[in-house]
Design a protein around this motif. Structure first.
Motif, PDB file in Angstrom:
ATOM      1  N   LYS A   1       0.837  -1.209   0.000  1.00 37.35           N
ATOM      2  CA  LYS A   1       0.000   0.000   0.000  1.00 37.35           C
ATOM      3  C   LYS A   1       0.867   1.253   0.000  1.00 37.35           C
ATOM      4  CE  LYS A   1      -3.774   2.264   2.514  1.00 37.35           C
ATOM      5  NZ  LYS A   1      -4.688   2.186   3.693  1.00 37.35           N
ATOM      6  N   GLU A   2       1.908   1.239   0.832  1.00 39.88           N
ATOM      7  CA  GLU A   2       2.811   2.395   0.912  1.00 39.88           C
ATOM      8  C   GLU A   2       3.515   2.639  -0.427  1.00 39.88           C
ATOM      9  OE1 GLU A   2       6.969   3.584   3.176  1.00 39.88           O
ATOM     10  OE2 GLU A   2       5.671   2.053   4.060  1.00 39.88           O
ATOM     11  N   GLN A   3       3.862   1.536  -1.112  1.00 41.25           N
ATOM     12  CA  GLN A   3       4.563   1.662  -2.393  1.00 41.25           C
ATOM     13  C   GLN A   3       3.610   1.780  -3.586  1.00 41.25           C
ATOM     14  OE1 GLN A   3       7.870   1.961  -2.576  1.00 41.25           O
ATOM     15  NE2 GLN A   3       7.997   1.807  -0.339  1.00 41.25           N
ATOM     16  N   GLN A   4       2.311   1.798  -3.305  1.00 34.13           N
ATOM     17  CA  GLN A   4       1.277   1.923  -4.344  1.00 34.13           C
ATOM     18  C   GLN A   4       1.377   0.795  -5.375  1.00 34.13           C
ATOM     19  OE1 GLN A   4       1.909   5.994  -5.702  1.00 34.13           O
ATOM     20  NE2 GLN A   4       0.389   6.750  -4.241  1.00 34.13           N
TER      21      GLN A   4
END
Length: 285
Positions: A128-131
């Protein structure tokens, strides 16, 4: 009599190192032979041998007052426990790996791919953080075989040496998390166990300090004492004793091992001779 209850992994490398830590802290277990519990004969401690992924729950619920386990398990289970100390052993990393023959150009490789893991919470937060949009296949064990049997395109798993990945035709491509053993505690620990816990942490700190420091002895000309004392200042200042040989002294000091290797050349250049490096068993600051 009040007793502190400690949960550790029931087998494996982390278990062995946890038991070795207790031994180095001077704690003797009456029964450390992989039964469900063991009692110390010379310290108010009871050890519970559990699955590592069960330890956070047992500590949260107060069944065990404290636990030793990998930081990766603490983060994955996300239980209400307090992380007290990093213990400087059982180092590993949680990494992404793909088949060896695949070309890897970056994290975008994992877009729309399936990733097998036993750490869905950590992996999900990372993606999620790295999309990155990927499907997570949660499995309980033997994660490394998932690409070979068509279950996933890649894996996210704990890596120590990387030999298991190699044996299964995989290569490590990204590190998500670096982990080591940590000491955790229940948020509701009582005053009696808390007092024993502080005694245990005192011993652990003494062992850890000893492991990272060395006792240094060397001979040096008196004219070089001031310079050498600045290179290995010790905890307060080095001990300097005159030698039978006029104009020479012996310097004794305690130095962090990494610092000693940095200044070895300077010590020799200043005139130091007969340098001895001696391990320390315990070190109380």
């Amino acid at each position: 009599m009040c007793t502190l209850k400690l949960a550790i992994q029931k087998n494996g490398r982390l278990s062995e190192q946890s038991l070795e830590l207790l031994k180095t802290c001077g704690i003797r277990l009456a029964n450390g032979d992989r039964k469900l519990r063991a009692t110390a004969t010379n310290f108010p401690l009871e050890v519970l041998f559990l699955r590592d992924d069960d330890i956070p729950q047992y500590v949260e619920q107060g069944v065990a007052d404290i636990g030793i386990l990998g930081e990766n398990e603490v983060l994955e289970k996300a239980r209400n426990v307090a992380t007290l100390d990093r213990l400087s052993f059982a180092a590993c990393r949680l990494s992404l790996a793909i088949p060896r023959e695949e070309s890897y150009t970056g994290l975008r490789y994992f877009n729309n791919k399936r990733i097998a893991t036993s750490y869905p919470r950590i992996l999900g937060a990372f993606l999620k953080e790295q999309q990155i949009v990927a499907e997570i296949e949660e499995i309980g064990g033997s994660v490394e075989i998932a690409p070979g049997i068509g279950l996933a395109d890649g894996i996210c798993d704990i890596v120590s040496t990387g030999s298991t990945l190699l044996m299964n035709g995989l290569k490590e491509v990204e590190t998500i998390l670096r982990s080591e053993a940590v000491l955790i505690a229940t948020p509701g620990i009582g005053p009696g166990p808390a007092a024993i816990l502080e005694q245990l942490r005192f011993r652990i700190r003494a062992v850890h300090n000893a492991a990272t420091h060395k006792y240094i002895l060397l001979n040096a000309p008196d004219a070089a004492l001031a310079e050498i004392s600045t290179l290995i200042p010790g905890m307060k200042s080095p001990t300097i004793l005159p030698l039978a040989r006029e104009g020479w002294s012996s310097i004794h000091s305690v130095v962090r091992e990494d610092i000693f290797w940095e200044v070895t050349g300077q010590l020799k250049k200043a005139g130091a001779e007969g340098i001895l490096v001696i391990p320390i068993e315990k070190m109380i600051l």
